[in-house]
Structure formats: C-alpha cells, structure tokens
Design a protein around this motif. Structure first.
Motif, PDB file in Angstrom:
ATOM      1  N   PHE A 102      48.064  51.179  24.912  1.00 43.77           N
ATOM      2  CA  PHE A 102      47.658  51.301  26.314  1.00 43.77           C
ATOM      3  C   PHE A 102      47.036  52.671  26.588  1.00 43.77           C
ATOM      4  O   PHE A 102      45.949  52.760  27.190  1.00 43.77           O
ATOM      5  CB  PHE A 102      48.867  51.077  27.218  1.00 43.77           C
ATOM      6  N   VAL A 103      47.694  53.728  26.161  1.00 43.88           N
ATOM      7  CA  VAL A 103      47.175  55.079  26.402  1.00 43.88           C
ATOM      8  C   VAL A 103      45.834  55.272  25.704  1.00 43.88           C
ATOM      9  O   VAL A 103      44.909  55.870  26.263  1.00 43.88           O
ATOM     10  CB  VAL A 103      48.203  56.136  25.943  1.00 43.88           C
ATOM     11  N   ASP A 104      45.713  54.762  24.499  1.00 41.44           N
ATOM     12  CA  ASP A 104      44.447  54.870  23.772  1.00 41.44           C
ATOM     13  C   ASP A 104      43.319  54.161  24.522  1.00 41.44           C
ATOM     14  O   ASP A 104      42.210  54.689  24.650  1.00 41.44           O
ATOM     15  CB  ASP A 104      44.605  54.270  22.374  1.00 41.44           C
ATOM     16  N   LEU A 105      43.596  52.971  25.048  1.00 38.79           N
ATOM     17  CA  LEU A 105      42.575  52.231  25.784  1.00 38.79           C
ATOM     18  C   LEU A 105      42.233  52.922  27.100  1.00 38.79           C
ATOM     19  O   LEU A 105      41.074  52.904  27.534  1.00 38.79           O
ATOM     20  CB  LEU A 105      43.045  50.793  26.041  1.00 38.79           C
ATOM     21  N   VAL A 106      43.226  53.540  27.728  1.00 40.01           N
ATOM     22  CA  VAL A 106      42.945  54.325  28.939  1.00 40.01           C
ATOM     23  C   VAL A 106      41.991  55.454  28.614  1.00 40.01           C
ATOM     24  O   VAL A 106      40.997  55.683  29.315  1.00 40.01           O
ATOM     25  CB  VAL A 106      44.252  54.875  29.545  1.00 40.01           C
ATOM     26  N   GLN A 107      42.264  56.160  27.530  1.00 43.09           N
ATOM     27  CA  GLN A 107      41.407  57.286  27.149  1.00 43.09           C
ATOM     28  C   GLN A 107      40.002  56.833  26.767  1.00 43.09           C
ATOM     29  O   GLN A 107      39.039  57.576  26.953  1.00 43.09           O
ATOM     30  CB  GLN A 107      42.048  58.062  25.993  1.00 43.09           C
ATOM     31  N   LYS A 108      39.879  55.639  26.265  1.00 50.81           N
ATOM     32  CA  LYS A 108      38.564  55.101  25.907  1.00 50.81           C
ATOM     33  C   LYS A 108      37.801  54.562  27.128  1.00 50.81           C
ATOM     34  O   LYS A 108      36.648  54.144  27.003  1.00 50.81           O
ATOM     35  CB  LYS A 108      38.724  53.973  24.876  1.00 50.81           C
ATOM     36  N   GLY A 109      38.440  54.540  28.299  1.00 45.09           N
ATOM     37  CA  GLY A 109      37.780  54.033  29.493  1.00 45.09           C
ATOM     38  C   GLY A 109      37.706  52.518  29.561  1.00 45.09           C
ATOM     39  O   GLY A 109      36.937  51.967  30.356  1.00 45.09           O
ATOM     40  N   VAL A 110      38.523  51.832  28.752  1.00 45.83           N
ATOM     41  CA  VAL A 110      38.461  50.377  28.681  1.00 45.83           C
ATOM     42  C   VAL A 110      38.804  49.726  30.020  1.00 45.83           C
ATOM     43  O   VAL A 110      38.224  48.702  30.389  1.00 45.83           O
ATOM     44  CB  VAL A 110      39.398  49.861  27.566  1.00 45.83           C
ATOM     45  N   TYR A 111      39.735  50.328  30.754  1.00 46.27           N
ATOM     46  CA  TYR A 111      40.192  49.693  31.990  1.00 46.27           C
ATOM     47  C   TYR A 111      39.341  50.019  33.210  1.00 46.27           C
ATOM     48  O   TYR A 111      39.443  49.325  34.232  1.00 46.27           O
ATOM     49  CB  TYR A 111      41.643  50.090  32.263  1.00 46.27           C
ATOM     50  N   ASP A 112      38.517  51.029  33.125  1.00 42.08           N
ATOM     51  CA  ASP A 112      37.689  51.407  34.273  1.00 42.08           C
ATOM     52  C   ASP A 112      36.751  50.267  34.641  1.00 42.08           C
ATOM     53  O   ASP A 112      35.968  49.787  33.808  1.00 42.08           O
ATOM     54  CB  ASP A 112      36.872  52.661  33.957  1.00 42.08           C
ATOM     55  N   GLY A 113      36.827  49.822  35.888  1.00 47.16           N
ATOM     56  CA  GLY A 113      35.942  48.755  36.359  1.00 47.16           C
ATOM     57  C   GLY A 113      36.420  47.350  36.087  1.00 47.16           C
ATOM     58  O   GLY A 113      35.749  46.387  36.475  1.00 47.16           O
ATOM     59  N   THR A 114      37.576  47.193  35.423  1.00 52.55           N
ATOM     60  CA  THR A 114      38.075  45.835  35.162  1.00 52.55           C
ATOM     61  C   THR A 114      38.735  45.263  36.416  1.00 52.55           C
ATOM     62  O   THR A 114      39.142  45.976  37.322  1.00 52.55           O
ATOM     63  CB  THR A 114      39.080  45.815  34.001  1.00 52.55           C
ATOM     64  N   VAL A 115      38.850  43.935  36.426  1.00 52.56           N
ATOM     65  CA  VAL A 115      39.332  43.211  37.597  1.00 52.56           C
ATOM     66  C   VAL A 115      40.771  42.737  37.392  1.00 52.56           C
ATOM     67  O   VAL A 115      41.164  42.374  36.281  1.00 52.56           O
ATOM     68  CB  VAL A 115      38.418  41.993  37.867  1.00 52.56           C
ATOM     69  N   PHE A 116      41.534  42.740  38.467  1.00 49.16           N
ATOM     70  CA  PHE A 116      42.819  42.042  38.457  1.00 49.16           C
ATOM     71  C   PHE A 116      42.514  40.568  38.721  1.00 49.16           C
ATOM     72  O   PHE A 116      42.260  40.159  39.852  1.00 49.16           O
ATOM     73  CB  PHE A 116      43.749  42.622  39.526  1.00 49.16           C
ATOM     74  N   HIS A 117      42.503  39.799  37.646  1.00 45.83           N
ATOM     75  CA  HIS A 117      42.047  38.408  37.724  1.00 45.83           C
ATOM     76  C   HIS A 117      43.150  37.439  38.111  1.00 45.83           C
ATOM     77  O   HIS A 117      42.884  36.292  38.431  1.00 45.83           O
ATOM     78  CB  HIS A 117      41.455  37.977  36.378  1.00 45.83           C
ATOM     79  N   ARG A 118      44.404  37.878  38.044  1.00 44.38           N
ATOM     80  CA  ARG A 118      45.522  36.985  38.367  1.00 44.38           C
ATOM     81  C   ARG A 118      46.532  37.724  39.230  1.00 44.38           C
ATOM     82  O   ARG A 118      47.063  38.772  38.828  1.00 44.38           O
ATOM     83  CB  ARG A 118      46.197  36.489  37.085  1.00 44.38           C
ATOM     84  N   VAL A 119      46.789  37.190  40.403  1.00 49.54           N
ATOM     85  CA  VAL A 119      47.808  37.727  41.297  1.00 49.54           C
ATOM     86  C   VAL A 119      48.665  36.550  41.756  1.00 49.54           C
ATOM     87  O   VAL A 119      48.171  35.618  42.373  1.00 49.54           O
ATOM     88  CB  VAL A 119      47.180  38.429  42.519  1.00 49.54           C
ATOM     89  N   VAL A 120      49.947  36.591  41.398  1.00 49.64           N
ATOM     90  CA  VAL A 120      50.857  35.492  41.726  1.00 49.64           C
ATOM     91  C   VAL A 120      51.980  36.030  42.612  1.00 49.64           C
ATOM     92  O   VAL A 120      52.821  36.813  42.155  1.00 49.64           O
ATOM     93  CB  VAL A 120      51.449  34.842  40.458  1.00 49.64           C
ATOM     94  N   ARG A 121      51.970  35.610  43.870  1.00 53.69           N
ATOM     95  CA  ARG A 121      53.029  35.992  44.814  1.00 53.69           C
ATOM     96  C   ARG A 121      53.778  34.778  45.364  1.00 53.69           C
ATOM     97  O   ARG A 121      54.783  34.946  46.058  1.00 53.69           O
ATOM     98  CB  ARG A 121      52.442  36.802  45.965  1.00 53.69           C
ATOM     99  N   GLU A 122      53.287  33.592  45.100  1.00 57.27           N
ATOM    100  CA  GLU A 122      53.915  32.366  45.569  1.00 57.27           C
ATOM    101  C   GLU A 122      54.183  31.445  44.376  1.00 57.27           C
ATOM    102  O   GLU A 122      53.374  31.404  43.452  1.00 57.27           O
ATOM    103  CB  GLU A 122      52.997  31.654  46.579  1.00 57.27           C
ATOM    104  N   PRO A 123      55.298  30.746  44.328  1.00 59.90           N
ATOM    105  CA  PRO A 123      56.303  30.594  45.380  1.00 59.90           C
ATOM    106  C   PRO A 123      57.250  31.771  45.528  1.00 59.90           C
ATOM    107  O   PRO A 123      58.092  31.772  46.422  1.00 59.90           O
ATOM    108  CB  PRO A 123      57.074  29.345  44.928  1.00 59.90           C
ATOM    109  N   GLN A 124      57.113  32.764  44.656  1.00 58.30           N
ATOM    110  CA  GLN A 124      57.899  33.992  44.771  1.00 58.30           C
ATOM    111  C   GLN A 124      57.106  35.103  44.098  1.00 58.30           C
ATOM    112  O   GLN A 124      56.235  34.835  43.259  1.00 58.30           O
ATOM    113  CB  GLN A 124      59.263  33.815  44.096  1.00 58.30           C
ATOM    114  N   PRO A 125      57.366  36.369  44.460  1.00 55.48           N
ATOM    115  CA  PRO A 125      56.613  37.477  43.841  1.00 55.48           C
ATOM    116  C   PRO A 125      56.769  37.454  42.324  1.00 55.48           C
ATOM    117  O   PRO A 125      57.885  37.361  41.806  1.00 55.48           O
ATOM    118  CB  PRO A 125      57.261  38.721  44.453  1.00 55.48           C
ATOM    119  N   PHE A 126      55.642  37.524  41.622  1.00 55.58           N
ATOM    120  CA  PHE A 126      55.666  37.425  40.165  1.00 55.58           C
ATOM    121  C   PHE A 126      54.908  38.598  39.547  1.00 55.58           C
ATOM    122  O   PHE A 126      55.498  39.643  39.275  1.00 55.58           O
ATOM    123  CB  PHE A 126      55.099  36.080  39.725  1.00 55.58           C
ATOM    124  N   VAL A 127      53.593  38.485  39.349  1.00 52.99           N
ATOM    125  CA  VAL A 127      52.855  39.549  38.665  1.00 52.99           C
ATOM    126  C   VAL A 127      51.474  39.766  39.270  1.00 52.99           C
ATOM    127  O   VAL A 127      50.906  38.893  39.922  1.00 52.99           O
ATOM    128  CB  VAL A 127      52.673  39.244  37.158  1.00 52.99           C
TER     129      VAL A 127
END
Length: 265
Positions: A102-127
C-alpha cells in the motif's frame, strides 16, 4: 430463528459483494458465489493451533514475499477526498507485505485520481471501496471499475500480494490461507473495527493488488478472511461522507517512508 437467518443472509451477501469487487477482469466470469464465513471449530487444541501457524508460515511462497515491498514498522498516509483529509496509520509491524504494498503504491501515485467505485451502507454500514487504477480515466468502461489492479510497468504484469494475517500473540503472519482454512482459532492482531483499512480480493486468497476498503462499522465476520493493514486515525467523518463515484485527490506518505523496503526484484 428468523432474526438469526436474516443476519446470516446479510453477512453472506456482503461478503459476496466484497469478493466479487476484488476480482480482475479474467476472474469475474469464473468466480462462483462465495461461501459464508463460519466459525472455526473450537475443538482445536493449543498445541495443534501453534503447529498450524508454524506450518502455514513455512509453506508460504518465500520467492513471492521476498520480491515485494515491505513496511518494517509503521507509516502515516493522508488520503485527500474532495479537499478533506483522511489520516491512516499503516501497520507494517503486523502486516509487513500488505502495508508495504500500500505505501509503495501511494508513493508511486497509483491512487491519485482513482474512484471509490463501491459504497455499501444498506442494509447496514459495510464498506467504502476503491483503488482500481482503471478508474483514473473517466472515459474508461465503468463496468470494469473494481476489476483491476496495479500493473507493474517493468513487467507489464499485475502485482499480486498474498493474503497476510497475523494471529494474535504470534511472531509472524500466515500467508495464503484464511485463519479458518489454516485451522487457527486465535483472532487476528488487526481486526475489522470501524475505520479499519483492508485489501479487497477475489475468492483466491493471493489475489489482492491495489484495491482497498474502509470498514464503516465493526465487521467481525470478515476477521481472518481479509487482510487489515491499518486504521483511520483522523477523518472518519470524511470517510462517512464518501459517495460512489467520488475521487481521491491525492494520497501521500507523511511519516514513516523510511520504513519501506523495496523488494529484491
């Protein structure tokens, strides 16, 4: 009985959605529905348990782990979403390979500009899940978001990391197995408490690459099955406000970068 069945069904569906979201494009069509997480038999003795940990650790692929980045200690990563920071303490003491990746990918800029493609809050808070490099390109096929991982430009292959879970009280993590399949009854050192940060994967234990998720609640039924590697220490209110389609502005290592050790190959 109806209440117990309902809880089981919710857990079954949530685990299934998490697994499938971690697949790569080739695996999507081949994965069967995941089984539910069940408790390990409590008849395992302490001596058998210790043997299982030792055997599982020694049976891991040393070539695979030696070639991957490692985090020897802890690091702090600040993820900014819509101008607001989320501070994550990354734990390389208990998850050196997962945290190092994870830290290596952060340093490589891999996560910059990526999308949160999945948000699950129903039927209960998840991820809240993101980290697919394919989602950087707004013109890319959104149906494929959540199926990709980090492709190493040196090899043109997707980097995969082994499932890494350290049982409580043990010196080393086990690799490539869930605690249940390894017949370990001890809980993991890093558990799915609210604010946990962990790696998404497909049904194959060693299939995690770059996708990660924030736990929106205590998710004990995932413990021992997915690799937690850190916790949100500040900005959980920001995590709670993330909507599907929100992008990561930037991710930066603010402390502990010196603890990252690159792989041998």
């Amino acid at each position: 009985m109806r209440l117990k069945f309902s809880r089981f069904l919710v857990a079954f569906l949530l685990i299934g959605s998490l697994m499938l979201a971690g697949c790569n494009a080739q695996e999507v069509g081949n994965n069967s529905s995941p089984t539910s997480t069940t408790a390990v038999e409590t008849t395992t003795t302490a001596s058998t348990e210790a043997t299982s940990v030792s055997q599982t650790t020694s049976e891991s692929n040393p070539g695979m782990t030696n070639s991957l980045p490692r985090l020897e200690g802890k690091a702090t990563v600040v993820i900014t979403v819509k101008g607001s920071p989320i501070t994550v303490e990354v734990d390389g003491t208990n998850a050196p390979i997962t945290a190092g990746n994870f830290v290596d990918l952060v340093q490589k800029g891999v996560y910059d500009g990526t999308v949160f493609h999945r948000v699950v809050r129903e039927p209960q808070p998840f991820v809240v899940q993101g980290g697919d490099p394919q989602s950087k390109d707004p013109k890319s096929d959104r149906n494929l978001w959540g199926t990709g991982g980090y492709v190493d430009p040196k090899t043109n292959n997707e980097r995969r990391i082994p499932l890494e879970i350290k049982p409580k009280g043990e010196k080393e993590p086990i690799y490539g197995k869930t605690l249940e399949s390894a017949r370990i009854t001890k809980p993991p050192e890093l558990q799915h408490k609210q604010g946990a940060v962990a790696m998404a994967r497909s049904q194959q234990p060693d299939s995690a690459s770059s996708q990660f998720y924030f736990a929106l609640a205590d998710l004990g039924f995932l413990d021992g099955n997915y690799a937690v590697f850190g916790y949100v220490t500040q900005g959980f209110d920001v995590v709670n406000q993330i909507q599907q389609g929100d992008r990561i502005d930037s991710a930066e290592v603010t402390q502990g970068a010196e603890n990252l050790k690159t792989g041998q190959s």
